[in-house]
Write a protein that holds these residues in place. Structure first.
Motif, mmCIF file in Angstrom:
data_model
loop_
_atom_site.group_PDB
_atom_site.id
_atom_site.type_symbol
_atom_site.label_atom_id
_atom_site.label_comp_id
_atom_site.label_asym_id
_atom_site.label_seq_id
_atom_site.Cartn_x
_atom_site.Cartn_y
_atom_site.Cartn_z
ATOM 1 N N ILE A 1 0.927 -1.251 -0.051
ATOM 2 C CA ILE A 1 0.013 0.030 0.089
ATOM 3 C C ILE A 1 0.788 1.221 0.027
ATOM 4 O O ILE A 1 0.641 2.112 -0.695
ATOM 5 C CB ILE A 1 -1.034 -0.073 1.204
ATOM 6 C CG1 ILE A 1 -2.070 -1.040 1.037
ATOM 7 C CG2 ILE A 1 -1.718 1.420 1.475
ATOM 8 C CD1 ILE A 1 -3.032 -1.159 2.214
ATOM 9 N N VAL A 2 1.957 1.343 0.825
ATOM 10 C CA VAL A 2 2.573 2.382 0.921
ATOM 11 C C VAL A 2 3.587 2.763 -0.182
ATOM 12 O O VAL A 2 3.861 3.923 -0.312
ATOM 13 C CB VAL A 2 3.591 2.427 2.244
ATOM 14 C CG1 VAL A 2 2.989 2.458 3.276
ATOM 15 C CG2 VAL A 2 4.646 1.202 2.081
ATOM 16 N N GLN A 3 3.694 1.755 -1.172
ATOM 17 C CA GLN A 3 4.245 2.022 -2.549
ATOM 18 C C GLN A 3 3.620 2.758 -3.520
ATOM 19 O O GLN A 3 3.798 3.097 -4.542
ATOM 20 C CB GLN A 3 4.716 0.507 -2.933
ATOM 21 C CG GLN A 3 5.733 -0.184 -2.050
ATOM 22 C CD GLN A 3 7.059 0.560 -1.881
ATOM 23 O OE1 GLN A 3 7.325 1.098 -2.854
ATOM 24 N NE2 GLN A 3 7.342 0.379 -0.574
ATOM 25 N N VAL A 4 2.038 2.741 -3.221
ATOM 26 C CA VAL A 4 1.131 3.589 -4.070
ATOM 27 C C VAL A 4 0.678 4.677 -3.059
ATOM 28 O O VAL A 4 -0.461 4.299 -2.625
ATOM 29 C CB VAL A 4 -0.114 2.723 -4.553
ATOM 30 C CG1 VAL A 4 -0.909 3.250 -5.430
ATOM 31 C CG2 VAL A 4 0.652 1.534 -5.205
ATOM 32 N N PRO A 5 1.278 5.844 -3.164
ATOM 33 C CA PRO A 5 0.691 7.050 -2.202
ATOM 34 C C PRO A 5 -0.810 7.324 -2.446
ATOM 35 O O PRO A 5 -1.094 7.754 -1.457
ATOM 36 C CB PRO A 5 1.738 8.119 -2.749
ATOM 37 C CG PRO A 5 2.854 7.393 -2.963
ATOM 38 C CD PRO A 5 2.317 6.186 -3.925
ATOM 39 N N SER A 6 -1.095 7.089 -3.593
ATOM 40 C CA SER A 6 -2.580 7.610 -3.939
ATOM 41 C C SER A 6 -3.480 6.661 -3.137
ATOM 42 O O SER A 6 -4.439 7.341 -2.626
ATOM 43 C CB SER A 6 -3.013 7.748 -5.315
ATOM 44 O OG SER A 6 -2.764 6.374 -5.993
ATOM 45 N N VAL A 7 -3.059 5.416 -3.053
ATOM 46 C CA VAL A 7 -4.132 4.689 -2.106
ATOM 47 C C VAL A 7 -3.674 4.890 -0.731
ATOM 48 O O VAL A 7 -4.943 4.847 -0.003
ATOM 49 C CB VAL A 7 -3.720 3.169 -2.578
ATOM 50 C CG1 VAL A 7 -4.484 2.035 -1.737
ATOM 51 C CG2 VAL A 7 -4.067 2.829 -4.020
#
Length: 266
Positions: A213-219
């Protein structure tokens, strides 16, 4: 926000009031389906899920009234309207063959008055429902629905960097939160808090999910924002004694973990 939606007696009051105002000749399935926003023929799972939520409201009322200390009205009088509501709910297995007129024969305006009074007593001391309304155009409920819907979109993007397992978890939990918002007048704040509690639990128990999740900031940003909004809704709940929901603290649990896992964190 309608304060009656914040406790089970109020939700029963609104439900029975809707029935009272409906045409006598209408079928129960049609009227209930309109209230649940779920057509029995086309969406039976949603319809019966809503019915199941309604079926437990009488017991929830009795439990919350029993937990009251020094109520201004005697407890037997506070739950007096619950019996009529329970009889109405007993027609759940025969919604297609029963008319609204039959339901109305089992309660009257006195039942509605009793439930309304009980709701007012249970709501005494609650946070002001206006605290869940933004000073802007979007209410907290609308914001929760929007953020959950946006998470569903993120989870299904064809070019998403999220692993399939994480995408599935996000979509399923976010969809449940959207549905809880849609059923707010039936399940109240508790429904939203419970679904977010499950969502947060899925993140807390799976380190690989947090890392993804933290690899995709928008999420990640949407999940954190969603948690903040759920905290506002959770603050409206007045749950007696040990019934206090753990989900109110879910945001406080996942936000530091997401922040700690963030590549930009020190």
């Amino acid at each position: 926000m309608n304060p009656h939606y914040l406790n089970p007696a109020g939700r029963l009051f609104e439900f029975l009031t809707m029935i009272w105002d409906s045409p006598d000749g209408a079928t129960v399935s049609a009227v209930w389906g309109g209230y649940f926003e779920a057509d029995l023929t086309n969406e039976p799972a949603k319809f019966f899920s809503a019915v199941a939520t309604m079926l437990v409201l009488p017991d929830q009322v009795r439990l919350q009234v029993e937990q009251l200390t020094k109520p201004p009205i005697a407890k037997p009088r506070l739950v007096r309207g619950v019996d009529g509501a329970e009889i109405v709910m007993s027609y759940a297995p025969s919604t297609t063959s029963t008319t609204i007129q039959i339901l109305k024969s089992h309660f009257d305006k006195g039942t509605l008055s009793d439930l309304e009074t009980c709701s007012d007593i249970l709501s005494h001391g609650l946070s002001n429902p206006q605290t869940a309304e933004s000073s802007e155009d979007e209410s907290t409920l609308d914001a929760i629905r929007r953020l959950a819907s946006e998470i569903m979109v993120e989870a299904t993007k064809s070019d998403s960097a999220l692993p399939e397992e994480v995408s599935n978890l996000l979509w399923e939990n976010a969809e449940s939160i959207v549905r809880a918002v849609d059923l707010f007048k039936i399940s109240g704040p508790e429904g939203i808090v419970r679904e977010f509690d499950r969502f947060a639990g899925g993140i807390l128990l799976r380190p690989q999910v947090r890392v993804a999740i933290v690899q995709v900031p928008s999420v990640m940003d949407k999940i954190v924002d969603l948690g903040k909004k759920v905290l506002v809704i959770g603050a409206l709940i007045a749950m007696p004694g040990d019934l206090l929901l753990h989900g109110v603290d879910a945001y406080a649990a996942i936000e530091p973990l997401l922040g700690a896992a963030s590549p930009s964190s020190p």
